[in-house]
Design a protein around this motif. Structure first.
Motif, PDB file in Angstrom:
ATOM      1  N   THR A   2       0.649  -1.011   0.252  1.00  8.19           N
ATOM      2  CA  THR A   2      -0.030   0.391  -0.123  1.00  8.19           C
ATOM      3  C   THR A   2       1.184   1.287   0.048  1.00  8.19           C
ATOM      4  OG1 THR A   2      -0.121  -0.226   2.201  1.00  8.19           O
ATOM      5  CG2 THR A   2      -2.294  -1.343   1.573  1.00  8.19           C
ATOM      6  N   THR A   3       0.613   2.191  -0.491  1.00  6.11           N
ATOM      7  CA  THR A   3       1.001   4.016  -0.681  1.00  6.11           C
ATOM      8  C   THR A   3       0.502   4.342   1.065  1.00  6.11           C
ATOM      9  OG1 THR A   3      -0.985   4.592  -2.270  1.00  6.11           O
ATOM     10  CG2 THR A   3       1.095   3.593  -3.111  1.00  6.11           C
ATOM     11  N   GLU A   4       1.232   5.469   1.082  1.00  3.26           N
ATOM     12  CA  GLU A   4       1.506   6.114   1.972  1.00  3.26           C
ATOM     13  C   GLU A   4      -0.761   7.417   2.262  1.00  3.26           C
ATOM     14  OE1 GLU A   4       2.321  10.775   0.724  1.00  3.26           O
ATOM     15  OE2 GLU A   4       3.499   9.158   0.358  1.00  3.26           O
ATOM     16  N   ASN A   5      -1.148   6.765   1.356  1.00  3.61           N
ATOM     17  CA  ASN A   5      -2.656   7.207   1.997  1.00  3.61           C
ATOM     18  C   ASN A   5      -3.240   5.550   1.847  1.00  3.61           C
ATOM     19  OD1 ASN A   5      -2.625   6.634  -0.910  1.00  3.61           O
ATOM     20  ND2 ASN A   5      -4.285   8.319  -1.202  1.00  3.61           N
ATOM     21  N   ASN A   6      -2.751   4.329   2.156  1.00  2.00           N
ATOM     22  CA  ASN A   6      -3.694   3.666   2.428  1.00  2.00           C
ATOM     23  C   ASN A   6      -4.561   2.470   1.013  1.00  2.00           C
ATOM     24  OD1 ASN A   6      -2.352   2.890   4.615  1.00  2.00           O
ATOM     25  ND2 ASN A   6      -3.973   4.071   5.621  1.00  2.00           N
ATOM     26  N   GLN A   7      -4.085   3.422   0.151  1.00  2.00           N
ATOM     27  CA  GLN A   7      -5.034   2.993  -1.056  1.00  2.00           C
ATOM     28  C   GLN A   7      -3.702   1.708  -1.489  1.00  2.00           C
ATOM     29  OE1 GLN A   7      -6.008   6.023  -4.073  1.00  2.00           O
ATOM     30  NE2 GLN A   7      -6.856   4.821  -4.785  1.00  2.00           N
ATOM     31  N   PRO A   8      -4.048   1.134  -2.440  1.00  2.00           N
ATOM     32  CA  PRO A   8      -3.712   0.164  -3.258  1.00  2.00           C
ATOM     33  C   PRO A   8      -2.918  -0.031  -3.691  1.00  2.00           C
ATOM     34  CG  PRO A   8      -5.145  -1.282  -1.897  1.00  2.00           C
ATOM     35  CD  PRO A   8      -5.789   0.527  -1.502  1.00  2.00           C
ATOM     36  N   ARG A  10      -1.789  -0.905  -6.990  1.00  2.00           N
ATOM     37  CA  ARG A  10      -3.006  -1.330  -8.624  1.00  2.00           C
ATOM     38  C   ARG A  10      -4.199  -0.584  -8.333  1.00  2.00           C
ATOM     39  NH1 ARG A  10      -6.425  -4.500 -10.538  1.00  2.00           N
ATOM     40  NH2 ARG A  10      -6.236  -6.081 -11.643  1.00  2.00           N
ATOM     41  N   GLU A  11      -4.326  -0.294  -7.259  1.00  2.00           N
ATOM     42  CA  GLU A  11      -6.184   1.359  -7.380  1.00  2.00           C
ATOM     43  C   GLU A  11      -5.370   1.899  -7.995  1.00  2.00           C
ATOM     44  OE1 GLU A  11      -8.576   0.816  -4.427  1.00  2.00           O
ATOM     45  OE2 GLU A  11      -8.716  -1.205  -4.026  1.00  2.00           O
ATOM     46  N   GLN A  12      -3.880   2.327  -7.510  1.00  2.00           N
ATOM     47  CA  GLN A  12      -4.075   3.879  -7.901  1.00  2.00           C
ATOM     48  C   GLN A  12      -3.626   3.990  -9.576  1.00  2.00           C
ATOM     49  OE1 GLN A  12      -0.550   5.143  -5.031  1.00  2.00           O
ATOM     50  NE2 GLN A  12      -2.016   6.340  -4.599  1.00  2.00           N
ATOM     51  N   LEU A  13      -2.740   3.405  -9.895  1.00  2.00           N
ATOM     52  CA  LEU A  13      -2.251   2.722 -11.580  1.00  2.00           C
ATOM     53  C   LEU A  13      -3.931   2.760 -12.022  1.00  2.00           C
ATOM     54  CD1 LEU A  13       0.459   0.259 -10.979  1.00  2.00           C
ATOM     55  CD2 LEU A  13       0.811   2.643 -11.511  1.00  2.00           C
ATOM     56  N   ILE A  14      -4.446   1.736 -11.616  1.00  2.00           N
ATOM     57  CA  ILE A  14      -5.206   2.127 -12.321  1.00  2.00           C
ATOM     58  C   ILE A  14      -6.175   3.379 -12.412  1.00  2.00           C
ATOM     59  CG2 ILE A  14      -8.021   1.048 -12.534  1.00  2.00           C
ATOM     60  CD1 ILE A  14      -6.956  -1.370 -11.486  1.00  2.00           C
TER      61      ILE A  14
END
Length: 147
Positions: A2-8, A10-14
């Protein structure tokens, strides 16, 4: 992961890919819109924020193919396109490549288009929401300048 804002990740890339595709699709729609004659000045200036230099070059090229002046604010039909590629200026003793100039009905439209093209942002379309909105300026005609 996960990233710093707890969003996976993969979801950020999508989300980034979806945002990029939407920006590119919007730029394509702007190109299609600016192929039409009779574009209002303010609408033209507002649409410029959503395209890049390549999109602007496409607009000029497509308008030329449709026998319209390459400058989106000009409604002139360009029927007689010079066949030659070069223009010789005897007074300056120079040879000019007029390939791009042939896409416009007049020297003013060519210069005005180049002026706008120089102002079109070069940053990626999908990152523009993080930038300040550019303040585009139109080139004034000589008649307006002398008043």
């Amino acid at each position: 992961m996960t990233t710093e804002n707890n969003q996976p990740l993969r979801e950020q890339l999508i989300a980034a890919v979806v945002k990029k595709r939407a920006a590119v699709a919007r730029a394509h729609q702007v190109v299609v819109t600016l192929l039409e004659p009779h574009i209002e000045e303010q609408a033209f200036l507002d649409l410029l924020t959503e395209i890049g230099p390549d999109n602007y070059a496409d607009i000029v090229e497509e308008r030329h193919i449709n026998k319209l002046c390459g400058y989106p604010l000009c409604n002139a039909v360009v029927e007689k396109v010079p066949v030659k590629q070069y223009q010789i200026c005897v007074t300056r003793n120079k040879v000019y490549d007029i390939t791009e100039r042939k896409k416009f009905c007049s020297g003013y439209c060519f210069k005005a288009s180049e002026y706008i093209k120089s102002q079109v942002p070069t940053s990626p379309l999908w990152l523009r929401d993080k930038e300040p909105k550019p303040n585009f300026k139109l080139m004034r005609r000589e008649k307006e300048i002398s008043k």
